[in-house]
Design a protein around this motif. Structure first.
Motif, PDB file in Angstrom:
ATOM      1  N   HIS A 134     -19.946 -41.615  27.989  1.00 18.82           N
ATOM      2  CA  HIS A 134     -18.573 -41.427  28.461  1.00 18.82           C
ATOM      3  C   HIS A 134     -18.126 -39.978  28.315  1.00 18.82           C
ATOM      4  N   LEU A 135     -18.830 -39.223  27.463  1.00 20.25           N
ATOM      5  CA  LEU A 135     -18.485 -37.818  27.237  1.00 20.25           C
ATOM      6  C   LEU A 135     -19.342 -36.868  28.069  1.00 20.25           C
ATOM      7  N   GLY A 136     -20.213 -37.434  28.888  1.00 22.79           N
ATOM      8  CA  GLY A 136     -21.049 -36.609  29.757  1.00 22.79           C
ATOM      9  C   GLY A 136     -22.288 -36.047  29.099  1.00 22.79           C
ATOM     10  N   VAL A 137     -22.651 -36.563  27.925  1.00 21.01           N
ATOM     11  CA  VAL A 137     -23.885 -36.140  27.251  1.00 21.01           C
ATOM     12  C   VAL A 137     -24.909 -37.246  27.455  1.00 21.01           C
ATOM     13  N   ASN A 138     -25.851 -37.018  28.347  1.00 21.66           N
ATOM     14  CA  ASN A 138     -26.822 -38.046  28.715  1.00 21.66           C
ATOM     15  C   ASN A 138     -28.119 -37.876  27.935  1.00 21.66           C
ATOM     16  N   PRO A 139     -28.827 -38.976  27.671  1.00 23.51           N
ATOM     17  CA  PRO A 139     -30.101 -38.876  26.957  1.00 23.51           C
ATOM     18  C   PRO A 139     -31.134 -38.109  27.775  1.00 23.51           C
TER      19      PRO A 139
END
Length: 299
Positions: A130-135
C-alpha cells in the motif's frame, strides 16, 4: 549422505537428546538449505528440535551454513540496517514498515526480509504494498535512503522451504529463529532483532555474543523488530562479542496512549504516511529506537 544420524542425536526426547557442536550443526543446516533432505527428514528435524530446543552453538552453526549460502545484498561500507519481518500483526498494527521508512528518511539503507508463515496475520509485505514498496524478485545492492523488501525465497529457496514447514505442522522450528539472527548483507550491517518470550532473550543474546554479530535486540511488537508504540522496551546492542544495554525499559503507565490504527494493511499504511508527513507524532518508543539504531550505524 542424509541427516538421519543427526536426527538420532537430537530426536531422543527432551532429556535424552544430545546437542550438536557447531561444525555438525553447520553440516546439518547446509544439507537442509541445499534441499538434499526428504520432506520426511525435514519434518523429523523440525519436530525433534522443537522438543529439544536449540543451543547457542547449534544456532551459530546454523548461521554459518546460512551465511555461506545466501544470495547476499551488496552493502559495501554503507550504513545498512536489516529488519527481519516474519510475525506480522495479530492484535496490534505491524509498524515495521514505519520503522524502515523513518530510518530511510535519515539516509540509511534498509533491508527488510520476510515471509508470511501464517495466513491469519497481516504481514509487513501487505503494508509495504500500500506504500508502494514492492518485493524484489532478485537481490539488488543496498541504496542509501531506500527500503528494499526481499522475500526469504529470493535469499535462499531452502530456507523458505524450512519456514514453510510451519504451515503443515503448525509449530515454529529453528528456521524462525535463524531468520531473526542472520545478516543477509555481504558487508557490515546492524541486524535489528526481536523476541517474544524471555527464554528467547537469553538464547538470542548468547548466539549474538558467540557469533560476534552487530545487532540490536528488543522485545518487539508481537515478534516484529519494532518497539511497542505503547511503551518503550529495553534494548541491547551486541558488537564484537560485547553486550551493552542502550535503553532501559520504561516503567509505569503512559499518560496518553498513542492512537494506533487497526491491524488492516491499508489502515496501517495510511497511519504510516500520516506519521511520515508529520500529521501524527512518531510514537516515543519508536523514536527512541530510531535514535539508537542511527547511533550504531553512523560513521
Amino acid at each position: 549422505m542424509g541427516i538421519s544420524h543427526y536426527i538420532k542425536d537430537i530426536g531422543r526426547g527432551k532429556d535424552g537428546a544430545r546437542a550438536l557442536d557447531r561444525a555438525r550443526a553447520t553440516d546439518l543446516m547446509g544439507q537442509i538449505l541445499d534441499q538434499q533432505v526428504s520432506d520426511l527428514e525435514l519434518g523429523a528435524f523440525c519436530i525433534a528440535m522443537r522438543i529439544k530446543g536449540e543451543t547457542p552453538e547449534e544456532m551459530a552453526g546454523f548461521l554459518d551454513a546460512t551465511h555461506a549460502r545466501l544470495n547476499k545484498v551488496h552493502s559495501g561500507h554503507m550504513p545498512t540496517v536489516v529488519l527481519p519481518s516474519y510475525n506480522g500483526a495479530r492484535k496490534l498494527p505491524v509498524l515495521t514498515p514505519l520503522l524502515a521508512l523513518l530510518l530511510a528518511r535519515e539516509g540509511v539503507a534498509v533491508v527488510v526480509h520476510g515471509a508470511a508463515t501464517e495466513d491469519k496475520r497481516v504481514s509487513s509485505q501487505a503494508v509495504f504494498a500500500h506504500l508502494g514498496v514492492n518485493p524484489v524478485d532478485r537481490v539488488g545492492p543496498a541504496e542509501a535512503g531506500q527500503v528494499q523488501f526481499i522475500p526469504t525465497g529470493v535469499l535462499n529457496a531452502g530456507l523458505d522451504r524450512l519456514l514453510a514447514v510451519r504451515r503443515v505442522v503448525g509449530l515454529r522450528n529453528p528456521g524462525h529463529s535463524l531468520v531473526k539472527l542472520m545478516n543477509p548483507c555481504d558487508g557490515p550491517a546492524l541486524v535489528v532483532s526481536s523476541y517474544t518470550h524471555p527464554e528467547y532473550l537469553l538464547s538470542m543474546s548468547a548466539t549474538f555474543a558467540l557469533t560476534g554479530q552487530h545487532a540490536l535486540l528488543l522485545r518487539g511488537t508481537e515478534g516484529e523488530p519494532v518497539a511497542d508504540a505503547r511503551r518503550t522496551p529495553a534494548m541491547d546492542v551486541f558488537k564484537n562479542g560485547q553486550t551493552v544495554r542502550v535503553q532501559d525499559q520504561k516503567e509505569g503507565s503512559l499518560v496518553q496512549v498513542p492512537e494506533l490504527p487497526t491491524t488492516d494493511a491499508a489502515a496501517t499504511a495510511l497511519y504510516t504516511e500520516h506519521v511520515l508527513q508529520g500529521l501524527l507524532p512518531v510514537p516515543e518508543a519508536i523514536a527512541r529506537q530510531v535514535q539508537h539504531i542511527l547511533s550504531e550505524v553512523s560513521p
